[in-house]
Design a protein around this motif. Sequence first.
Motif, mmCIF file in Angstrom:
data_model
loop_
_atom_site.group_PDB
_atom_site.id
_atom_site.type_symbol
_atom_site.label_atom_id
_atom_site.label_comp_id
_atom_site.label_asym_id
_atom_site.label_seq_id
_atom_site.Cartn_x
_atom_site.Cartn_y
_atom_site.Cartn_z
ATOM 1 N N LEU A 1 0.783 -1.108 0.151
ATOM 2 C CA LEU A 1 0.027 0.013 0.104
ATOM 3 C C LEU A 1 0.936 1.113 0.058
ATOM 4 O O LEU A 1 0.727 2.126 -0.780
ATOM 5 C CB LEU A 1 -0.832 0.163 1.312
ATOM 6 N N ILE A 2 1.674 1.327 0.977
ATOM 7 C CA ILE A 2 2.798 2.518 1.071
ATOM 8 C C ILE A 2 3.362 2.696 -0.260
ATOM 9 O O ILE A 2 3.574 3.791 -0.887
ATOM 10 C CB ILE A 2 3.881 2.256 2.069
ATOM 11 N N THR A 3 3.970 1.581 -1.012
ATOM 12 C CA THR A 3 4.641 1.792 -2.212
ATOM 13 C C THR A 3 3.600 2.135 -3.424
ATOM 14 O O THR A 3 4.248 2.851 -4.171
ATOM 15 C CB THR A 3 5.342 0.096 -2.465
ATOM 16 N N ALA A 4 2.453 1.685 -3.476
ATOM 17 C CA ALA A 4 1.628 2.025 -4.448
ATOM 18 C C ALA A 4 1.176 3.551 -4.282
ATOM 19 O O ALA A 4 1.256 4.182 -5.368
ATOM 20 C CB ALA A 4 0.207 1.267 -4.239
ATOM 21 N N VAL A 5 1.020 4.064 -3.045
ATOM 22 C CA VAL A 5 0.832 5.414 -2.984
ATOM 23 C C VAL A 5 2.029 6.378 -3.255
ATOM 24 O O VAL A 5 2.042 7.303 -4.020
ATOM 25 C CB VAL A 5 0.304 5.983 -1.289
ATOM 26 N N ALA A 6 3.323 5.587 -2.859
ATOM 27 C CA ALA A 6 4.429 6.395 -3.391
ATOM 28 C C ALA A 6 4.761 6.368 -4.755
ATOM 29 O O ALA A 6 5.261 7.492 -5.376
ATOM 30 C CB ALA A 6 5.694 5.806 -2.618
ATOM 31 N N LEU A 7 4.282 5.244 -5.384
ATOM 32 C CA LEU A 7 4.187 5.402 -6.951
ATOM 33 C C LEU A 7 3.428 6.441 -7.580
ATOM 34 O O LEU A 7 3.889 7.105 -8.494
ATOM 35 C CB LEU A 7 3.630 3.967 -7.214
ATOM 36 N N ILE A 8 2.484 6.604 -7.177
ATOM 37 C CA ILE A 8 1.437 7.651 -7.652
ATOM 38 C C ILE A 8 2.093 9.029 -7.225
ATOM 39 O O ILE A 8 2.249 9.650 -8.416
ATOM 40 C CB ILE A 8 -0.068 7.515 -6.971
ATOM 41 N N SER A 9 2.499 9.052 -6.176
ATOM 42 C CA SER A 9 3.546 10.405 -5.877
ATOM 43 C C SER A 9 4.591 10.632 -6.917
ATOM 44 O O SER A 9 4.765 11.738 -7.361
ATOM 45 C CB SER A 9 3.896 10.171 -4.378
ATOM 46 N N VAL A 10 5.369 9.834 -7.272
ATOM 47 C CA VAL A 10 6.575 9.989 -7.945
ATOM 48 C C VAL A 10 6.180 9.999 -9.414
ATOM 49 O O VAL A 10 7.001 10.530 -10.127
ATOM 50 C CB VAL A 10 7.523 8.854 -7.904
ATOM 51 N N ILE A 11 4.929 9.365 -9.549
ATOM 52 C CA ILE A 11 4.593 9.710 -11.139
ATOM 53 C C ILE A 11 3.980 11.117 -11.325
ATOM 54 O O ILE A 11 4.125 11.769 -12.313
ATOM 55 C CB ILE A 11 3.436 8.834 -11.420
ATOM 56 N N ARG A 12 3.469 11.527 -10.086
ATOM 57 C CA ARG A 12 2.693 12.892 -10.176
ATOM 58 C C ARG A 12 4.163 14.053 -10.257
ATOM 59 O O ARG A 12 3.754 15.031 -10.457
ATOM 60 C CB ARG A 12 1.978 13.226 -9.025
ATOM 61 N N GLY A 13 5.133 13.459 -9.575
ATOM 62 C CA GLY A 13 6.320 14.491 -9.816
ATOM 63 C C GLY A 13 6.513 15.157 -8.438
ATOM 64 O O GLY A 13 5.842 14.959 -7.437
ATOM 65 N N LEU A 14 7.477 16.071 -8.384
ATOM 66 C CA LEU A 14 8.003 16.657 -7.113
ATOM 67 C C LEU A 14 7.034 17.666 -6.805
ATOM 68 O O LEU A 14 6.472 17.620 -5.519
ATOM 69 C CB LEU A 14 9.208 17.467 -7.563
ATOM 70 N N ASP A 15 6.194 18.503 -7.569
ATOM 71 C CA ASP A 15 5.318 19.324 -7.083
ATOM 72 C C ASP A 15 3.870 18.915 -6.859
ATOM 73 O O ASP A 15 3.189 19.208 -6.002
ATOM 74 C CB ASP A 15 5.249 20.658 -8.187
ATOM 75 N N GLY A 16 3.514 17.955 -7.849
ATOM 76 C CA GLY A 16 2.041 17.670 -7.721
ATOM 77 C C GLY A 16 2.213 16.222 -6.857
ATOM 78 O O GLY A 16 0.935 15.676 -6.250
ATOM 79 N N GLY A 17 3.382 15.729 -6.434
ATOM 80 C CA GLY A 17 3.144 14.409 -5.590
ATOM 81 C C GLY A 17 3.793 14.801 -4.383
ATOM 82 O O GLY A 17 3.256 14.865 -3.196
ATOM 83 N N VAL A 18 5.103 14.728 -4.226
ATOM 84 C CA VAL A 18 5.736 14.695 -3.071
ATOM 85 C C VAL A 18 5.434 15.976 -2.227
ATOM 86 O O VAL A 18 5.213 15.894 -0.986
ATOM 87 C CB VAL A 18 7.506 14.807 -3.464
ATOM 88 N N LYS A 19 5.560 17.123 -2.739
ATOM 89 C CA LYS A 19 5.252 18.555 -2.203
ATOM 90 C C LYS A 19 3.730 18.498 -1.553
ATOM 91 O O LYS A 19 3.501 18.871 -0.254
ATOM 92 C CB LYS A 19 5.402 19.607 -2.927
#
Lengths: 138, 545
Positions: free
Chosen positions: B286-304
Amino acid sequence: MFNKIMTPVDLAHLTEQRAALEHAAALAKLYGATVVYVGVSTNIPSAMAHTPAEFKDKLNSFATEQAKLHGVTTEADAEFSHDPRTDLDDCLVEAAVKTNADMIVMQSHMPKALDFFWPSNGSKVAEHAKCSVTLVRS
Amino acid sequence: MSEETPDTGIPQPEGNADLIDTDYEIGQDNIETQIGPFGLDIHNPVFLISGMAIVAFVFYALALPEQSGELFSWLFSSVTKGFDWFFIGSANIFVLFCLLLIVLPVGSVRLGGSEATPDYGYIGWFAMLFAAGMGIGLMFYGVSEPMSHFASSLGGTASEGGVRTDWAPLGGAAGDNEAATRLAFAATIYHWGLHPWAIYAVVALALALFSYNKGLPLTIRSAFYPILGERIWGWPGHIIDILAVFATLFGLATSLGFGATQANAGLNELFGVPIGATTEVILITLITAVALISVIRGLDGGVKVLSEINMGLAFLLLIFVLIAGPTAAILTGFVDYLGAYLQYLPALSNPVGREDVNFSQGWTSFYWAWWISWSPFVGMFIARVSRGRTVREFIICVLLIPSLVCVLWMSVFGGVAIQQVVQDGYTAAQNAPLELKLFKMLDALPLTQITSLIGIVLVIVFFVTSSDSGSLVIDTITAGGKVDAPVPQRVFWCIFEGAVAIVLLLSVGGLQSLQSMVISTGLPFTVVLLIMCWAIFKGLLAEKS
């Protein structure tokens, strides 16, 4: 019919964009339009440029060369993003508004199964841009 | 088409800066290829060797669990016990170095050139600093560490054959609740305040300076240019980057594995979710799947975005505990504990002649090795989001403000837990295992179900933000410093990290032994960090002139 034709360019992969570049120039000649070459890079040193200023210089030089090569008027617009790979579509859509483009000509690829999950940049720009979009597929 | 543009030299970044004149082209050692529908742009030796070495180590840990466990455990013990003086002394140097940069004229140098503007506003920037740096640690140690030091200090000292056997910091505070509390907080703040953030700041500043002002790729080897010169593009540089990938991936994978175990315990406490490998594997997935969506969305759209959500939630929880707990006592405590920190700092940071060997080796030396082994990852991530700040502003914001926030966090969470023991005689948090202490403390406050749920969400999302920012960092290093490599690469690293965590979780002792190995990498990296201080100073002087 068209006054400004925006063409996204990746200076590191110009060969793959030959068709779109020529099509944009041909349309610009036909309509007496200006071609705006938009490059999206990052502030972090990249393969194309060590600094944002170097990237702008390279893009300007490219636009000047294209003007001579195709006999059209050209402009250059350098956009900088924190994460160019993921922000590319948004940057291009915003650049179209900023440069007053009324047509975007961009290179894309033939549709493939993966596009269902991971749409191409061209598809996303076509979906969101507020002007006409021509995708040149190779 | 061969539209090569004329080379007229490299223009300055933005305003004045001191670019390094090198013939190396970023990405010149990269391989650009297509595997099926996925494009790749990878640094040839670094990507392949890191990937293969990680697989080989996982196999080694699985095939020979006892032997590898013994080896890594011996390595870990030798490093943290034999070199405690070196870790403690070096960390002091990093703090002094950073404080010096605030007051020296070179502090006015701006990262990205004299005219550069900050890439991120303060809120987004702080949120990302915390999420990558120590968010998850605050969740687990916010209650447990002050309580541990409080209990050991209260117990006083004990020795056998002239060697201290207790775990109390310094001389302890036998039977004195107030003195034990002050000592406990001084020790906790010492471990979570200036020193760890100075470690991160040194690495981040070195990378930011050599990338944004000197024009070198954003990768660990660039900070070594003043020492190794053009050799950083060869094997010495490859080895530095491979080591950084290695420490980052194993650090993240082992933390992910332990985090899943801890989140499972919380879910069990709250909802009765069964404890076991199946739940933990589901949690990592689950954590990896959410992280995956976050990295695909990028630095501003995901991680931030995730970092900001987490920061908001953490702030809400902090305010709730502050209000629901003994507010006045906590706020008084905050000031008092800061005073205690300053009072005990010289003794706590003394690298030689320590009598409290268990504390200085088992806690301090362990922590310093841990922060240092994480510094390539966190430092590189901080560097990536800190362009446009002056060195002075950078140090103040990366060193002083996070330290103060950590002090506040620890004062509130640890303060409430200790008050529960001292004032109310409520010992559930004190007696609970590490992963449950936070939840047991929240049990004694109102709205337990809601606050515990927020606690679990925070734990999970902090892991997501470590996982996604870690994947971006590893991808950049293995792409030779390119931040615009194809997205499937970061997806690969994110999945790989989750897969390694699952494999280690399912093996006996795999997580423990590889975490020991990662922490052991803190020793060579300490030397690296000391060299970085010199490189930064030299680089800044060149900027100033």
